[in-house]
Scaffold this motif. Structure first.
Motif, mmCIF file in Angstrom:
data_model
loop_
_atom_site.group_PDB
_atom_site.id
_atom_site.type_symbol
_atom_site.label_atom_id
_atom_site.label_comp_id
_atom_site.label_asym_id
_atom_site.label_seq_id
_atom_site.Cartn_x
_atom_site.Cartn_y
_atom_site.Cartn_z
ATOM 1 N N GLY A 95 -15.079 1.184 9.006
ATOM 2 C CA GLY A 95 -15.018 -0.081 9.727
ATOM 3 C C GLY A 95 -15.681 -1.242 9.018
ATOM 4 N N ALA A 96 -15.512 -1.328 7.692
ATOM 5 C CA ALA A 96 -16.060 -2.472 6.951
ATOM 6 C C ALA A 96 -14.988 -3.017 6.021
ATOM 7 C CB ALA A 96 -17.286 -2.048 6.151
ATOM 8 N N CYS A 97 -14.968 -4.324 5.815
ATOM 9 C CA CYS A 97 -13.969 -4.889 4.904
ATOM 10 C C CYS A 97 -14.571 -5.913 3.943
ATOM 11 C CB CYS A 97 -12.824 -5.520 5.699
ATOM 12 S SG CYS A 97 -11.503 -6.136 4.637
ATOM 13 N N PHE B 10 0.789 -1.225 0.000
ATOM 14 C CA PHE B 10 0.000 0.000 0.000
ATOM 15 C C PHE B 10 0.828 1.286 0.000
ATOM 16 C CE2 PHE B 10 -2.040 -3.400 2.344
ATOM 17 C CZ PHE B 10 -3.126 -3.637 1.537
ATOM 18 N N CYS B 11 2.106 1.173 -0.330
ATOM 19 C CA CYS B 11 2.948 2.344 -0.166
ATOM 20 C C CYS B 11 2.718 3.390 -1.251
ATOM 21 C CB CYS B 11 4.423 1.938 -0.128
ATOM 22 S SG CYS B 11 4.851 0.922 -1.527
ATOM 23 N N GLU B 12 1.914 3.041 -2.266
ATOM 24 C CA GLU B 12 1.765 3.972 -3.388
ATOM 25 C C GLU B 12 0.962 5.227 -3.049
ATOM 26 O OE1 GLU B 12 -0.727 1.613 -6.192
ATOM 27 O OE2 GLU B 12 -1.051 0.580 -4.312
ATOM 28 N N GLN B 13 0.257 5.190 -1.922
ATOM 29 C CA GLN B 13 -0.625 6.316 -1.610
ATOM 30 C C GLN B 13 0.079 7.675 -1.643
ATOM 31 O OE1 GLN B 13 -1.756 3.440 0.254
ATOM 32 N NE2 GLN B 13 -3.461 3.439 -1.148
ATOM 33 N N THR B 14 1.350 7.668 -1.296
ATOM 34 C CA THR B 14 2.063 8.940 -1.162
ATOM 35 C C THR B 14 2.137 9.741 -2.454
ATOM 36 O OG1 THR B 14 3.982 7.559 -1.355
ATOM 37 C CG2 THR B 14 3.515 8.441 0.830
ATOM 38 N N LEU C 280 -9.496 -4.138 -3.152
ATOM 39 C CA LEU C 280 -9.908 -2.735 -3.155
ATOM 40 C C LEU C 280 -8.800 -1.856 -2.590
ATOM 41 C CD1 LEU C 280 -12.348 -0.667 -3.409
ATOM 42 C CD2 LEU C 280 -12.809 -1.187 -1.027
ATOM 43 N N TYR C 281 -8.100 -2.398 -1.589
ATOM 44 C CA TYR C 281 -7.067 -1.630 -0.905
ATOM 45 C C TYR C 281 -5.918 -1.244 -1.829
ATOM 46 C CZ TYR C 281 -9.261 -3.089 3.515
ATOM 47 O OH TYR C 281 -10.137 -3.298 4.550
ATOM 48 N N GLU C 282 -5.804 -1.960 -2.959
ATOM 49 C CA GLU C 282 -4.694 -1.693 -3.860
ATOM 50 C C GLU C 282 -5.081 -0.697 -4.952
ATOM 51 O OE1 GLU C 282 -3.067 -5.538 -5.156
ATOM 52 O OE2 GLU C 282 -4.033 -6.314 -3.337
ATOM 53 N N GLN C 283 -6.336 -0.321 -5.038
ATOM 54 C CA GLN C 283 -6.742 0.622 -6.080
ATOM 55 C C GLN C 283 -6.087 1.985 -5.830
ATOM 56 O OE1 GLN C 283 -11.200 -1.182 -6.895
ATOM 57 N NE2 GLN C 283 -10.989 1.027 -6.823
ATOM 58 N N PRO C 284 -5.663 2.657 -6.911
ATOM 59 C CA PRO C 284 -4.975 3.940 -6.733
ATOM 60 C C PRO C 284 -5.885 5.056 -6.215
ATOM 61 C CG PRO C 284 -5.271 3.409 -9.072
ATOM 62 C CD PRO C 284 -5.675 2.192 -8.309
ATOM 63 N N ASN C 285 -7.194 4.886 -6.358
ATOM 64 C CA ASN C 285 -8.085 5.957 -5.907
ATOM 65 C C ASN C 285 -8.563 5.759 -4.472
ATOM 66 O OD1 ASN C 285 -9.569 3.723 -6.579
ATOM 67 N ND2 ASN C 285 -11.236 4.837 -7.560
ATOM 68 N N VAL C 286 -7.856 4.920 -3.728
ATOM 69 C CA VAL C 286 -8.234 4.656 -2.336
ATOM 70 C C VAL C 286 -7.333 5.433 -1.379
ATOM 71 C CG1 VAL C 286 -8.215 2.900 -0.537
ATOM 72 C CG2 VAL C 286 -9.259 2.401 -2.737
ATOM 73 N N TYR C 287 -7.945 6.055 -0.374
ATOM 74 C CA TYR C 287 -7.206 6.789 0.658
ATOM 75 C C TYR C 287 -7.453 6.121 1.998
ATOM 76 C CZ TYR C 287 -7.235 10.422 -2.918
ATOM 77 O OH TYR C 287 -7.088 11.111 -4.089
ATOM 78 N N PHE C 288 -6.399 5.928 2.756
ATOM 79 C CA PHE C 288 -6.561 5.271 4.054
ATOM 80 C C PHE C 288 -6.454 6.247 5.203
ATOM 81 C CE2 PHE C 288 -5.691 1.294 1.841
ATOM 82 C CZ PHE C 288 -6.589 0.479 2.492
ATOM 83 N N VAL D 98 -18.405 -0.615 -3.954
ATOM 84 C CA VAL D 98 -17.617 0.562 -3.603
ATOM 85 C C VAL D 98 -16.472 0.780 -4.591
ATOM 86 C CG1 VAL D 98 -16.016 1.366 -1.840
ATOM 87 C CG2 VAL D 98 -18.209 0.406 -1.183
ATOM 88 N N ASP D 99 -15.927 -0.328 -5.102
ATOM 89 C CA ASP D 99 -14.768 -0.252 -6.001
ATOM 90 C C ASP D 99 -15.060 0.544 -7.264
ATOM 91 O OD1 ASP D 99 -16.490 -2.601 -6.255
ATOM 92 O OD2 ASP D 99 -15.290 -3.075 -8.025
ATOM 93 N N GLN D 100 -16.345 0.769 -7.596
ATOM 94 C CA GLN D 100 -16.672 1.485 -8.829
ATOM 95 C C GLN D 100 -16.735 3.000 -8.646
ATOM 96 O OE1 GLN D 100 -20.404 -0.421 -9.664
ATOM 97 N NE2 GLN D 100 -19.458 -2.012 -10.937
ATOM 98 N N ALA D 101 -16.646 3.460 -7.419
ATOM 99 C CA ALA D 101 -16.763 4.895 -7.176
ATOM 100 C C ALA D 101 -15.487 5.620 -7.602
ATOM 101 C CB ALA D 101 -17.040 5.144 -5.698
ATOM 102 N N ARG D 102 -15.567 6.970 -7.741
ATOM 103 C CA ARG D 102 -14.387 7.727 -8.212
ATOM 104 C C ARG D 102 -13.299 7.774 -7.152
ATOM 105 N NH1 ARG D 102 -18.503 11.274 -10.253
ATOM 106 N NH2 ARG D 102 -19.083 10.301 -12.210
#
Lengths: 91, 457
Positions: free
Chosen positions: B383-385, B283-287, B432-440, B408-412
């Motif tokens: 809090g959902a996975c 998940f390091c790509e978020q930066t 889903l956690y690996e998608q580039p449009n995800v923020y943690f 959820v994966d289809q959202a922008r």
């Protein structure tokens, strides 16, 4: 009542219940469940009759316990359902 | 039909009408009151019809039970609702078993075969409902570990219990007076053991299924008790409860893509060992993302919030309401997407959100909201996975493959406010956690929501 009639009632009630409950939306599934929970306290009816007709002291005590538990189930279930349902408000 | 039977029929119809009113939040309060009123009438009817109105002991029991029930129901917090429902299930089961024991002890020799068999059966079903519910309550209340507990020879013990119960029911219906009492007590002991054995190996996230099943059992126990006593009202109402629990059990199983047998076997899916695979490196790509969380949040017009059990654990529903208010104050359109098994019992999320005054017309069921995700600017997962895990659609062979999920994966953009990046209960890593449009935003949901609210203010 004959066993046959009783089993018939069981089947009809199951089907009727199935039909009505299937229409409850998932929005209300928790209150539905606690409401059904309250209804399962219906066994209080049996406990009243059994206790009143019991002779031995031990049996009377067990019956008394059954009345108490079933009433907790009944009263607690309906009140908690009421509390929950009153929280559902529309815009 | 006599007067009692006619009254029983009327009361049963009233109860069914009450349940029918439960299909809309507008009429549901009235429906519940109608049910309560019908039961009150039923108690009075039984007392009068049997000429036992003047037996003080009965009133004492009703009084004590009523007061305890009232206190319990008024003091319980919404977050504890699954435990409460479990506890009440158990008490109903125990009451039915006790009634059957009293009946056998008092009048075995005058009973017909049908009453004998059903009484013994009521003891068995009521007993396992009671002990199973108590274990479930312990797990939900975190007094017992929520992981499945499997002991050596668990299956063999279960089968032995079932065989023992069947034997005792049959034997306890054909023998002479005294022996029947012994068999009844033995049936009670073994069914109590069986209840513990089957509930102890159900895991935390499978609780919605267990609670529904026990709900069904508590009704069934009452109904069987009614068969033994020859009381049509008891039979009918118990059967309705049994059907309700069965429906909910079915819905929960389908929504989790699990068979009832799997749940009772305590199989959590094969992938628990995969835990480590989902470490931080993925998940390091978020930066390098172009937009910041604050930008995504302020720019979004259409927002969907997805709550899960993590919201309940973190007691974050108040913060969710605060977030909703801030978002709406900025003119954004906000909806909630509720997965059928989010939480620890059917409909758990809806109750928690209703408690903090989120209007119910904003709470959307899965099938209704799924088509909206592609044109949604931002999804906030709290809090959902598993319920948002696209592996359920793409990864054949994983335990959740085929389970219906929120898309959820289809959202922008997606903001995930979870405790950690570990897989959910199923153990299946979430692509889903690996998608580039995800923020943690990792940590306690109440804290991370505060952060989001801060960006908007």
């Amino acid at each position: 009542m004959s066993p046959f009639t009783l089993i018939l009632i069981f089947i009809i009630a199951t089907l009727a219940g199935y039909k009505v409950i299937n229409e409850v939306p998932s929005l209300l599934h928790t209150p539905l469940m606690s409401g059904m929970n309250a209804l399962s306290g219906v066994t209080v009816l049996g406990s009243l009759v059994a206790t009143a007709s019991a002779v031995a002291v031990g049996n009377v005590f067990l019956g008394f316990l059954a009345i108490t538990l079933a009433t907790i189930n009944l009263v607690g279930g309906f009140i908690v359902t009421d509390r929950m349902l009153r929280m559902f408000k529309s815009k | 039909m006599g007067i009692y039977e006619v009254s029983a029929l009327i009361l049963t119809v009233l109860i069914l009408l009450g349940i029918k009113k439960m299909s809309s939040p507008k009429t549901a309060v009235g429906g519940n009151l109608l049910g309560a009123f019908s039961m009150f009438c039923a108690v009075i009817l039984v007392l009068i019809y049997n000429g036992i109105v003047d037996v003080e002991l009965l009133w004492l029991g009703i009084l004590i039970g009523g007061v305890l029930g009232y206190i319990l129901a008024m003091r319980v917090a919404m977050i504890q609702m699954p435990q409460m429902v479990g506890l009440l299930n158990g008490l109903g089961g125990a009451a039915s078993a006790l009634v059957a024991i009293v009946v056998i002890f008092e009048s075995y020799s005058q009973m017909g075969m049908f009453s004998r068999v059903t009484s013994q059966l009521a003891i068995a079903v009521g007993g396992m409902t009671f002990s199973g519910s108590m274990v479930a309550v312990g797990k939900l209340d975190r007094r017992l570990p929520s992981q499945p507990i499997v002991i050596y020879g668990h299956n063999v013990l279960n089968y032995l219990c079932i065989a023992g119960i069947v034997f005792l029911i049959i034997a306890g219906s054909v023998v002479q007076d005294r022996a029947a009492m012994f068999f009844a007590l033995a049936a009670a002991v073994i069914s109590l053991t069986f209840g513990i054995l089957f509930a102890i190996r159900v895991g935390g996230a499978d609780m919605p299924i267990t609670i529904s099943l026990l709900n069904s059992f508590s009704g069934l126990a009452g109904s069987i008790c009614g068969l033994a006593l020859g009381d049509p009202l008891l039979v009918a109402v118990g059967a309705i409860v049994g059907a309700s629990g069965l429906i909910l059990t079915g819905i929960m199983c389908r929504a989790m893509n699990r068979s009832l047998l799997e749940v009772l076997n305590g199989s959590v899916g094969a992938a628990l060992a995969l835990d480590d695979e989902c470490g931080g490196t993925l998940f390091c790509e978020q930066t390098n993302q172009k937009k910041t969380v604050a930008e995504v949040l302020t720019e979004a017009q259409k927002v969907i919030i997805v709550p899960g059990y993590g919201m309940a654990v973190g007691q974050a529903q108040w913060k969710v309401k605060e977030l909703l208010d801030v978002l709406e104050a900025k003119g954004k359109e906000v909806k909630f997407a509720i997965h059928p098994v989010a939480g620890r019992m059917p409909g758990h999320m809806n109750v928690l959100l209703a408690e903090v005054d989120v209007p119910y017309d904003q709470l959307c069921e899965m099938d209704a909201i799924n088509p909206e995700f592609p044109e949604t600017d931002l999804v906030i997962v709290i809090g959902a996975c598993d319920v948002v895990n696209p592996a359920a659609i793409s990864k054949e062979g994983t335990p959740i493959y085929g389970m219906p999920i929120l898309r959820v994966d289809q959202a922008r953009h997606i903001i995930i406010c979870n405790m950690d990046k570990n897989p959910g209960y199923s153990g299946v890593p979430n692509p889903l956690y690996e998608q580039p449009n995800v923020y943690f935003l990792l940590g306690n949901a109440a804290d991370t929501l505060d952060e989001l609210i801060g960006y908007l203010k």
